[in-house]
Design a protein around this motif. Structure first.
Motif, PDB file in Angstrom:
ATOM      1  N   LEU A 159       0.814  -1.209   0.000  1.00  0.00           N
ATOM      2  CA  LEU A 159       0.000   0.000   0.000  1.00  0.00           C
ATOM      3  C   LEU A 159       0.852   1.265   0.000  1.00  0.00           C
ATOM      4  CD1 LEU A 159      -2.948  -0.865   2.431  1.00  0.00           C
ATOM      5  CD2 LEU A 159      -3.146  -0.158   0.041  1.00  0.00           C
ATOM      6  N   VAL A 195      -2.795   6.795  -2.654  1.00  0.00           N
ATOM      7  CA  VAL A 195      -4.007   6.002  -2.409  1.00  0.00           C
ATOM      8  C   VAL A 195      -5.206   6.921  -2.208  1.00  0.00           C
ATOM      9  CG1 VAL A 195      -5.096   4.299  -0.899  1.00  0.00           C
ATOM     10  CG2 VAL A 195      -2.657   4.116  -1.428  1.00  0.00           C
ATOM     11  N   ILE A 215      -5.421   0.115  -5.057  1.00  0.00           N
ATOM     12  CA  ILE A 215      -4.219  -0.099  -5.873  1.00  0.00           C
ATOM     13  C   ILE A 215      -4.506  -0.275  -7.358  1.00  0.00           C
ATOM     14  CG2 ILE A 215      -3.029  -1.127  -3.903  1.00  0.00           C
ATOM     15  CD1 ILE A 215      -3.353  -3.866  -5.204  1.00  0.00           C
ATOM     16  N   TYR A 232      -2.720  -1.037 -10.534  1.00  0.00           N
ATOM     17  CA  TYR A 232      -1.326  -1.354 -10.232  1.00  0.00           C
ATOM     18  C   TYR A 232      -1.252  -2.680  -9.482  1.00  0.00           C
ATOM     19  CZ  TYR A 232      -0.612   3.497 -11.491  1.00  0.00           C
ATOM     20  OH  TYR A 232      -0.586   4.686 -12.172  1.00  0.00           O
ATOM     21  N   PRO A 244       2.228  -1.060  -6.646  1.00  0.00           N
ATOM     22  CA  PRO A 244       2.193   0.408  -6.636  1.00  0.00           C
ATOM     23  C   PRO A 244       3.564   0.976  -6.283  1.00  0.00           C
ATOM     24  CG  PRO A 244       0.400  -0.553  -5.339  1.00  0.00           C
ATOM     25  CD  PRO A 244       1.346  -1.662  -5.652  1.00  0.00           C
TER      26      PRO A 244
END
Length: 335
Positions: A137, A219, A277, A280, A283
């Motif tokens: 994340l 995010v 995400i 991706y 990420p």
């Protein structure tokens, strides 16, 4: 019209990972609950509820890993180097846990040591899974499809807290499973434990969500600035409703509902991760198309998966059907 195979494979791997979390989560959770129940009879019942199914649950971890290698090989040169230590420790935890399953039933003087191995292995595997989730994340440094960060980039306050969040999730799943599979005094104790567990789980979800918005701008942009808010908005509302439903079902002494609602919370959290995400796979810069293997390789692997995956699903469904029902002290154990 050509099928977008990277999207198909992203779905298959995502499905495999979610089923793994759903199934192996509750038996890892039982290892986390072990320290709260020191009576030998209670521990035997707790283990016997998962003894017939635990190794089958881990099939989906193998499926996800193998699928990732075949469909998105670039992930192995980026995600793995960025998380070597937590992934190795996760495997070590799973090994200790599996060895404890096999050996504690045959041990006499060393059974307590194998109980500790079962507890420690379960906790280590769950915590490291959360660490990897947190590192994913927060983003991984990639240049030209190669990891260029520090070997300890995975270690951060956010990733550590994600590890704690996974521990709480699995413990709550394990508690719900034991409410379903046990009765009598052990079931009553699990109902009492379910309330504080789900309360702490809700608090953990709130903290991780706020931390994500405040501390991870990329995010937050996907949540609020890219048209995904309409998809994400129902998630926190449904999580609160699930928590309320767990409290109500525990009070009314429902047996299956606490476990099913905890699974629903896991599913909602997983959808939040996907929204956070997508598209991706690593990420903040490696999409599923960037990381894909060749079309022919993905197509070849897909043919095998279409044959094997239904067999795995049917096998797992059958083992839960065969071993359905309550587990009580004195029942035949795991040998």
């Amino acid at each position: 019209m050509q099928i977008d195979l990277p999207v198909v494979w992203a779905f298959i791997i995502g499905l495999g990972v979610f089923i793994y979390v759903m199934l192996d989560g509750f038996d890892l959770g039982i290892g986390l609950l072990f320290p709260f129940f020191e009576a030998k009879g209670d521990r035997e019942v707790m283990l016997n509820t998962i003894a017939p199914v635990w190794d089958g649950n881990e099939t989906f971890l193998v499926l996800g890993g193998a699928g990732l290698y075949g469909a998105f090989p670039v992930v192995y040169s980026t995600l793995l180097p960025a998380n070597y230590m937590p992934l190795i420790l996760m495997v070590v935890g799973l090994i200790f846990r599996g060895a404890a399953f096999e050996l504690r039933a045959k041990a006499n003087r060393t059974q307590h040591a194998w109980d500790l191995a079962f507890i420690g292995g379960s906790a280590l595997a769950a915590f490291c899974q959360g660490i990897v989730l947190g590192s994913l994340l927060q983003g991984i440094k990639i240049v030209n499809a190669r990891f260029v960060g520090d070997p300890f980039d995975w270690l951060s306050p956010f990733s550590v807290f994600c590890g704690i969040g996974v521990l709480m999730t699995y413990a709550t799943l394990g508690c719900g499973w034991l409410i379903l599979k046990t009765d009598g005094e052990l079931q009553r104790k699990m109902r009492e434990l379910m309330r504080p567990l789900v309360s702490v789980l809700l608090a953990t979800i709130v903290i991780v969500s706020l931390w994500t918005v405040v501390g991870l701008p990329a995010v937050a942009q996907r949540w609020f600035g890219s048209g995904n808010l309409g998809w994400f908005l129902p998630v926190p509302i449904l999580v609160v409703l699930c928590v309320w439903g767990i409290f109500r079902s525990v009070r009314l002494q429902h047996e299956a509902m606490p476990f099913l609602l905890t699974l629903a919370i896991c599913f909602l959290g997983y959808t939040g991760l996907v929204i956070s995400i997508w598209p991706y796979i690593v990420p903040p810069s490696l999409t599923i198309w960037d990381a894909s293997s060749s079309h022919s390789s993905q197509l070849f692997a897909l043919v095998g998966t279409v044959i094997v995956l239904p067999i795995i699903l049917v096998y797992n469904a059958m083992q839960y059907r065969v071993f359905r029902g309550k587990v009580r002290e004195g029942d035949a154990g795991y040998h």
